[in-house]
Write a protein that holds these residues in place. Sequence first.
Motif, mmCIF file in Angstrom:
data_model
loop_
_atom_site.group_PDB
_atom_site.id
_atom_site.type_symbol
_atom_site.label_atom_id
_atom_site.label_comp_id
_atom_site.label_asym_id
_atom_site.label_seq_id
_atom_site.Cartn_x
_atom_site.Cartn_y
_atom_site.Cartn_z
ATOM 1 N N THR A 35 4.040 5.412 -10.964
ATOM 2 C CA THR A 35 2.816 4.687 -10.649
ATOM 3 C C THR A 35 1.693 5.702 -10.653
ATOM 4 O OG1 THR A 35 3.928 2.989 -9.352
ATOM 5 C CG2 THR A 35 1.591 3.325 -8.905
ATOM 6 N N ARG A 36 0.673 5.415 -11.444
ATOM 7 C CA ARG A 36 -0.455 6.329 -11.593
ATOM 8 C C ARG A 36 -1.596 5.872 -10.692
ATOM 9 N NH1 ARG A 36 -1.455 10.140 -15.067
ATOM 10 N NH2 ARG A 36 0.280 9.545 -16.388
ATOM 11 N N PHE A 37 -2.057 6.793 -9.844
ATOM 12 C CA PHE A 37 -3.206 6.528 -8.972
ATOM 13 C C PHE A 37 -4.486 7.062 -9.592
ATOM 14 C CE2 PHE A 37 0.410 6.975 -6.017
ATOM 15 C CZ PHE A 37 0.421 5.705 -5.504
ATOM 16 N N GLY A 38 -4.374 8.110 -10.361
ATOM 17 C CA GLY A 38 -5.516 8.744 -10.999
ATOM 18 C C GLY A 38 -5.027 9.643 -12.109
ATOM 19 N N VAL A 39 -5.934 10.324 -12.760
ATOM 20 C CA VAL A 39 -5.592 11.181 -13.890
ATOM 21 C C VAL A 39 -4.518 12.207 -13.514
ATOM 22 C CG1 VAL A 39 -6.494 12.851 -15.544
ATOM 23 C CG2 VAL A 39 -7.863 10.859 -14.919
ATOM 24 N N ASP A 40 -4.688 12.855 -12.387
ATOM 25 C CA ASP A 40 -3.745 13.882 -11.951
ATOM 26 C C ASP A 40 -2.980 13.473 -10.706
ATOM 27 O OD1 ASP A 40 -4.461 15.672 -13.999
ATOM 28 O OD2 ASP A 40 -6.185 16.379 -12.856
ATOM 29 N N ASP A 41 -2.834 12.187 -10.475
ATOM 30 C CA ASP A 41 -2.176 11.701 -9.265
ATOM 31 C C ASP A 41 -1.174 10.605 -9.628
ATOM 32 O OD1 ASP A 41 -1.477 11.205 -6.664
ATOM 33 O OD2 ASP A 41 -3.388 10.294 -6.089
ATOM 34 N N GLU A 58 9.810 0.979 -5.170
ATOM 35 C CA GLU A 58 9.138 -0.051 -4.381
ATOM 36 C C GLU A 58 9.227 0.226 -2.883
ATOM 37 O OE1 GLU A 58 10.872 -3.705 -5.745
ATOM 38 O OE2 GLU A 58 9.492 -3.844 -7.445
ATOM 39 N N ARG A 59 10.299 0.877 -2.456
ATOM 40 C CA ARG A 59 10.456 1.224 -1.038
ATOM 41 C C ARG A 59 9.547 2.394 -0.649
ATOM 42 N NH1 ARG A 59 15.455 2.400 -1.324
ATOM 43 N NH2 ARG A 59 15.310 4.643 -1.147
ATOM 44 N N LEU A 60 9.369 3.368 -1.550
ATOM 45 C CA LEU A 60 8.596 4.573 -1.230
ATOM 46 C C LEU A 60 7.111 4.460 -1.563
ATOM 47 C CD1 LEU A 60 11.150 7.273 -2.404
ATOM 48 C CD2 LEU A 60 10.598 6.598 -0.063
ATOM 49 N N LEU A 61 6.755 3.542 -2.431
ATOM 50 C CA LEU A 61 5.366 3.414 -2.849
ATOM 51 C C LEU A 61 4.408 3.123 -1.693
ATOM 52 C CD1 LEU A 61 3.602 3.661 -5.321
ATOM 53 C CD2 LEU A 61 4.064 1.264 -5.837
ATOM 54 N N PRO A 62 4.727 2.222 -0.755
ATOM 55 C CA PRO A 62 3.808 2.012 0.372
ATOM 56 C C PRO A 62 3.556 3.290 1.184
ATOM 57 C CG PRO A 62 5.381 0.213 0.254
ATOM 58 C CD PRO A 62 5.841 1.265 -0.725
ATOM 59 N N LEU A 63 4.570 4.110 1.366
ATOM 60 C CA LEU A 63 4.406 5.379 2.071
ATOM 61 C C LEU A 63 3.467 6.308 1.304
ATOM 62 C CD1 LEU A 63 5.160 7.334 4.346
ATOM 63 C CD2 LEU A 63 7.158 7.985 2.985
ATOM 64 N N ALA A 64 3.631 6.380 0.003
ATOM 65 C CA ALA A 64 2.757 7.234 -0.815
ATOM 66 C C ALA A 64 1.310 6.764 -0.739
ATOM 67 C CB ALA A 64 3.246 7.230 -2.260
ATOM 68 N N ARG A 68 -1.865 8.815 0.994
ATOM 69 C CA ARG A 68 -3.080 9.117 0.232
ATOM 70 C C ARG A 68 -4.312 8.605 0.952
ATOM 71 N NH1 ARG A 68 0.936 9.546 -3.065
ATOM 72 N NH2 ARG A 68 0.805 10.681 -5.026
ATOM 73 N N GLN A 69 -4.225 7.412 1.541
ATOM 74 C CA GLN A 69 -5.351 6.858 2.291
ATOM 75 C C GLN A 69 -5.673 7.718 3.503
ATOM 76 O OE1 GLN A 69 -3.853 2.898 2.967
ATOM 77 N NE2 GLN A 69 -4.766 2.095 1.093
ATOM 78 N N MET A 70 -4.646 8.172 4.212
ATOM 79 C CA MET A 70 -4.866 9.034 5.379
ATOM 80 C C MET A 70 -5.493 10.356 4.958
ATOM 81 S SD MET A 70 -1.387 8.240 7.519
ATOM 82 C CE MET A 70 -1.672 9.557 8.678
ATOM 83 N N PHE A 71 -5.010 10.936 3.875
ATOM 84 C CA PHE A 71 -5.556 12.196 3.374
ATOM 85 C C PHE A 71 -7.029 12.025 3.015
ATOM 86 C CE2 PHE A 71 -6.570 15.071 -0.138
ATOM 87 C CZ PHE A 71 -6.336 16.284 0.483
ATOM 88 N N HIS A 72 -7.344 10.919 2.348
ATOM 89 C CA HIS A 72 -8.732 10.656 1.958
ATOM 90 C C HIS A 72 -9.633 10.528 3.183
ATOM 91 C CE1 HIS A 72 -12.149 9.268 -0.323
ATOM 92 N NE2 HIS A 72 -12.219 8.198 0.440
ATOM 93 N N LYS A 73 -9.156 9.815 4.215
ATOM 94 C CA LYS A 73 -9.954 9.643 5.436
ATOM 95 C C LYS A 73 -10.193 10.987 6.127
ATOM 96 C CE LYS A 73 -8.652 4.906 6.405
ATOM 97 N NZ LYS A 73 -7.916 3.990 7.265
ATOM 98 N N LEU A 74 -9.174 11.834 6.149
ATOM 99 C CA LEU A 74 -9.330 13.158 6.756
ATOM 100 C C LEU A 74 -10.283 14.024 5.959
ATOM 101 C CD1 LEU A 74 -5.661 13.923 7.837
ATOM 102 C CD2 LEU A 74 -7.602 13.428 9.335
ATOM 103 N N SER A 75 -10.225 13.920 4.642
ATOM 104 C CA SER A 75 -11.112 14.716 3.786
ATOM 105 C C SER A 75 -12.558 14.305 3.966
ATOM 106 C CB SER A 75 -10.706 14.541 2.327
ATOM 107 O OG SER A 75 -9.422 15.035 2.103
ATOM 108 N N VAL A 76 -12.801 13.010 4.144
ATOM 109 C CA VAL A 76 -14.169 12.504 4.297
ATOM 110 C C VAL A 76 -14.767 12.972 5.621
ATOM 111 C CG1 VAL A 76 -15.518 10.389 4.587
ATOM 112 C CG2 VAL A 76 -13.798 10.525 2.806
#
Length: 78
Positions: A35-41, A58-64, A68-76
Motif C-alpha cells: 500500500t503506497r501512502f506517498g512517493v517514498d512511503d 489488512e490486519r497491520l495496515l490500520p496500525l501503520a 503515520r498519523q501520530m508521527f505527523h501530529k508530533l512533527s507539526v
Amino acid sequence: MNEEVLVHESEIEIHGSRYTINVFCRMDGRHVARTRFGVDDVIINDGGSLQEVLEKHERLLPLAITSRQMFHKLSVRR
C-alpha cells in the motif's frame, strides 16, 4: 525486468479514508502486498499465499496508518 506479477488489487476503508492494496506474486511463488501512502512511503508485507499476505496486510495496515498519523501530529507540534 520485473519479476513480480500483480495478482490482486482491492481497496480498504480505514478511519474514513480508502487505501489501495496491491498483491504481487514473485517468481519464487511468495506473495507481496503493498500500500503506497506517498512517493517514498510504502508499507509492504509478504506471505506464502495470496490469502495469507492479504489477511496479514489488512490486519497491520490500520496500525501503520495510525502510526503515520501520530508521527505527523508530533512533527507539526515541533
